[in-house]
Scaffold this motif. Structure first.
Motif, mmCIF file in Angstrom:
data_model
loop_
_atom_site.group_PDB
_atom_site.id
_atom_site.type_symbol
_atom_site.label_atom_id
_atom_site.label_comp_id
_atom_site.label_asym_id
_atom_site.label_seq_id
_atom_site.Cartn_x
_atom_site.Cartn_y
_atom_site.Cartn_z
ATOM 1 N N VAL A 126 0.847 -1.204 0.000
ATOM 2 C CA VAL A 126 0.000 0.000 0.000
ATOM 3 C C VAL A 126 0.882 1.254 0.000
ATOM 4 C CG1 VAL A 126 -1.669 1.330 1.348
ATOM 5 C CG2 VAL A 126 -1.904 -1.151 1.166
ATOM 6 N N PRO A 127 0.594 2.219 -0.859
ATOM 7 C CA PRO A 127 1.358 3.479 -0.852
ATOM 8 C C PRO A 127 1.339 4.123 0.530
ATOM 9 C CG PRO A 127 -0.054 3.371 -2.780
ATOM 10 C CD PRO A 127 -0.432 2.209 -1.916
ATOM 11 N N GLN A 128 2.430 4.730 0.911
ATOM 12 C CA GLN A 128 2.580 5.260 2.262
ATOM 13 C C GLN A 128 1.512 6.289 2.617
ATOM 14 O OE1 GLN A 128 6.608 6.660 2.671
ATOM 15 N NE2 GLN A 128 7.422 4.620 3.009
ATOM 16 N N SER A 172 -5.011 8.477 13.537
ATOM 17 C CA SER A 172 -3.737 8.158 14.184
ATOM 18 C C SER A 172 -2.760 7.400 13.298
ATOM 19 C CB SER A 172 -3.981 7.338 15.459
ATOM 20 O OG SER A 172 -4.548 6.083 15.147
ATOM 21 N N VAL A 173 -3.251 6.810 12.210
ATOM 22 C CA VAL A 173 -2.369 6.004 11.369
ATOM 23 C C VAL A 173 -1.409 6.908 10.593
ATOM 24 C CG1 VAL A 173 -2.272 4.538 9.321
ATOM 25 C CG2 VAL A 173 -3.878 4.019 11.134
ATOM 26 N N ASP A 174 -0.127 6.606 10.688
ATOM 27 C CA ASP A 174 0.877 7.284 9.881
ATOM 28 C C ASP A 174 1.861 6.246 9.353
ATOM 29 O OD1 ASP A 174 2.596 6.645 12.012
ATOM 30 O OD2 ASP A 174 2.337 8.615 12.936
ATOM 31 N N ASP A 175 2.872 6.690 8.618
ATOM 32 C CA ASP A 175 3.794 5.741 7.983
ATOM 33 C C ASP A 175 4.465 4.823 9.001
ATOM 34 O OD1 ASP A 175 3.120 7.043 5.717
ATOM 35 O OD2 ASP A 175 4.987 8.162 5.509
ATOM 36 N N ILE A 176 4.892 5.411 10.125
ATOM 37 C CA ILE A 176 5.602 4.621 11.132
ATOM 38 C C ILE A 176 4.666 3.594 11.759
ATOM 39 C CG2 ILE A 176 6.816 4.717 13.348
ATOM 40 C CD1 ILE A 176 7.801 7.512 12.537
ATOM 41 N N GLN A 177 3.464 4.027 12.099
ATOM 42 C CA GLN A 177 2.540 3.107 12.751
ATOM 43 C C GLN A 177 2.096 1.995 11.810
ATOM 44 O OE1 GLN A 177 -1.274 4.587 14.070
ATOM 45 N NE2 GLN A 177 -1.320 3.156 15.778
ATOM 46 N N ILE A 178 1.939 2.295 10.529
ATOM 47 C CA ILE A 178 1.547 1.251 9.580
ATOM 48 C C ILE A 178 2.560 0.115 9.607
ATOM 49 C CG2 ILE A 178 1.405 0.715 7.115
ATOM 50 C CD1 ILE A 178 -0.106 3.316 6.728
ATOM 51 N N GLY A 179 3.844 0.462 9.603
ATOM 52 C CA GLY A 179 4.872 -0.573 9.665
ATOM 53 C C GLY A 179 4.780 -1.393 10.934
ATOM 54 N N ARG A 180 4.496 -0.728 12.050
ATOM 55 C CA ARG A 180 4.377 -1.440 13.322
ATOM 56 C C ARG A 180 3.156 -2.360 13.315
ATOM 57 N NH1 ARG A 180 4.873 2.642 16.368
ATOM 58 N NH2 ARG A 180 2.720 3.079 16.959
ATOM 59 N N LEU A 208 -4.331 -4.786 19.428
ATOM 60 C CA LEU A 208 -5.532 -3.982 19.658
ATOM 61 C C LEU A 208 -5.341 -2.934 20.749
ATOM 62 C CD1 LEU A 208 -8.427 -6.587 19.309
ATOM 63 C CD2 LEU A 208 -7.627 -4.911 17.645
ATOM 64 N N ARG A 209 -4.257 -3.017 21.497
ATOM 65 C CA ARG A 209 -3.990 -2.013 22.525
ATOM 66 C C ARG A 209 -3.174 -0.836 22.006
ATOM 67 N NH1 ARG A 209 -2.993 -6.138 27.710
ATOM 68 N NH2 ARG A 209 -5.163 -6.899 27.734
ATOM 69 N N GLU A 210 -2.825 -0.848 20.724
ATOM 70 C CA GLU A 210 -2.099 0.285 20.133
ATOM 71 C C GLU A 210 -2.880 1.589 20.315
ATOM 72 O OE1 GLU A 210 0.835 0.985 18.522
ATOM 73 O OE2 GLU A 210 1.508 -0.978 19.224
ATOM 74 N N ILE A 211 -4.189 1.493 20.238
ATOM 75 C CA ILE A 211 -5.005 2.698 20.332
ATOM 76 C C ILE A 211 -4.903 3.340 21.713
ATOM 77 C CG2 ILE A 211 -7.187 1.637 21.103
ATOM 78 C CD1 ILE A 211 -8.581 3.433 18.998
ATOM 79 N N LEU A 212 -4.567 2.553 22.721
ATOM 80 C CA LEU A 212 -4.396 3.116 24.062
ATOM 81 C C LEU A 212 -3.222 4.084 24.093
ATOM 82 C CD1 LEU A 212 -4.911 -0.089 26.248
ATOM 83 C CD2 LEU A 212 -6.570 1.714 25.759
ATOM 84 N N LYS A 213 -2.222 3.831 23.245
ATOM 85 C CA LYS A 213 -1.067 4.716 23.170
ATOM 86 C C LYS A 213 -1.375 5.966 22.358
ATOM 87 C CE LYS A 213 1.965 0.638 23.035
ATOM 88 N NZ LYS A 213 2.940 -0.115 22.204
ATOM 89 N N SER A 214 -2.101 5.795 21.274
ATOM 90 C CA SER A 214 -2.317 6.911 20.347
ATOM 91 C C SER A 214 -3.475 7.823 20.731
ATOM 92 C CB SER A 214 -2.547 6.382 18.929
ATOM 93 O OG SER A 214 -3.678 5.533 18.873
ATOM 94 N N LEU A 215 -4.491 7.290 21.433
ATOM 95 C CA LEU A 215 -5.696 8.075 21.701
ATOM 96 C C LEU A 215 -5.428 9.365 22.473
ATOM 97 C CD1 LEU A 215 -8.729 8.485 21.572
ATOM 98 C CD2 LEU A 215 -8.977 6.935 23.520
#
Length: 230
Positions: A126-128, A172-180, A208-215
């Motif tokens: 997927v394109p960045q 919250s999705v960005d290039d770095i988070q997509i890779g993670r 599924l707990r990633e959102i706890l960090k980004s929210l």
């Protein structure tokens, strides 16, 4: 006011109401329609060359999901994101999907693993800058897990309540988070392929707990999108 993209052509093979609902839901989740924005039943109907009834039905369903608020004599407005609702839905989703992935890991087939790995390969292509495309593939990944476990109804429950969570994920999705997130998908599939039920569950819960960090960070940075954030 709202802008229904012209390329979103309605299909004659499907009822109009569900299509209008999906178009508006997607525009709200992807922040094309923003909190506080007024959406007009008449204008949407005109832009899609349809009657107002299916638009009214779509508004009702969106209201039930908490995505719009219908104010009598005033109009229909896109709601702000409720952080409390996001947290509740995340809790429910994790509980359901943890059981799903345990079942898939315990009963996995080569076909399921192959399909999941194929999806991860597509995610990497997927394109960045195409967050929407990645999130559609992420959705497919989780849907595939539910289907592999034979839990179609459980997935329908998740789908019916996760709209606010999806709005946060899009912001919250960005290039770095997509890779993670892709790395986390690979850990989930590796555990499934190994038949390691415990590791699959742990990997899924971590994902599924990633959102706890980004929210909290997103809520502070985009206060105009969130309810009760100063």
């Amino acid at each position: 006011m709202q802008n229904i993209k012209p390329q979103r052509v309605l299909s004659a093979a499907e009822a109009v109401g569900p299509q209008v609902y999906r178009i508006l839901r997607e525009q709200i989740i992807q922040a094309e329609l923003t909190p506080g924005e007024r959406i007009s039943e008449a204008e949407i109907a005109k832009s899609l060359s349809i009657s107002r009834q299916p638009v009214r039905e779509a508004f009702i369903k969106l209201s039930e999901e908490g995505l719009v608020q219908v104010l009598p004599q005033r109009g229909t407005y896109v709601t702000r994101i409720s952080t409390a609702s996001v947290m509740d839905v995340r809790f429910v989703r994790e509980a359901i999907e943890a059981d799903i992935v345990r079942q898939v890991a315990g009963e996995h087939t080569a076909g399921t693993v192959r399909e999941l790995r194929d999806q991860i390969a597509r995610q990497k292509q997927v394109p960045q800058d195409d967050r929407a495309a990645f999130l559609r593939l992420d959705e497919l990944f989780h849907h595939t897990l539910a289907a592999a476990a034979g839990r179609a109804y459980a997935w329908s429950v998740i789908e019916s309540v996760k709209a606010q969570m999806d709005r946060v994920r899009f912001l919250s999705v960005d290039d770095i988070q997509i890779g993670r997130l892709i790395d986390q998908h690979e850990r989930i599939v590796d555990a499934i392929a190994a038949g390691d039920v415990g590791k699959a569950e742990t990997a899924l819960r971590t994902h599924l707990r990633e959102i706890l960090k980004s929210l909290p960070e997103i809520a502070r940075a985009r206060t105009e999108f969130f309810d009760g954030v100063a």
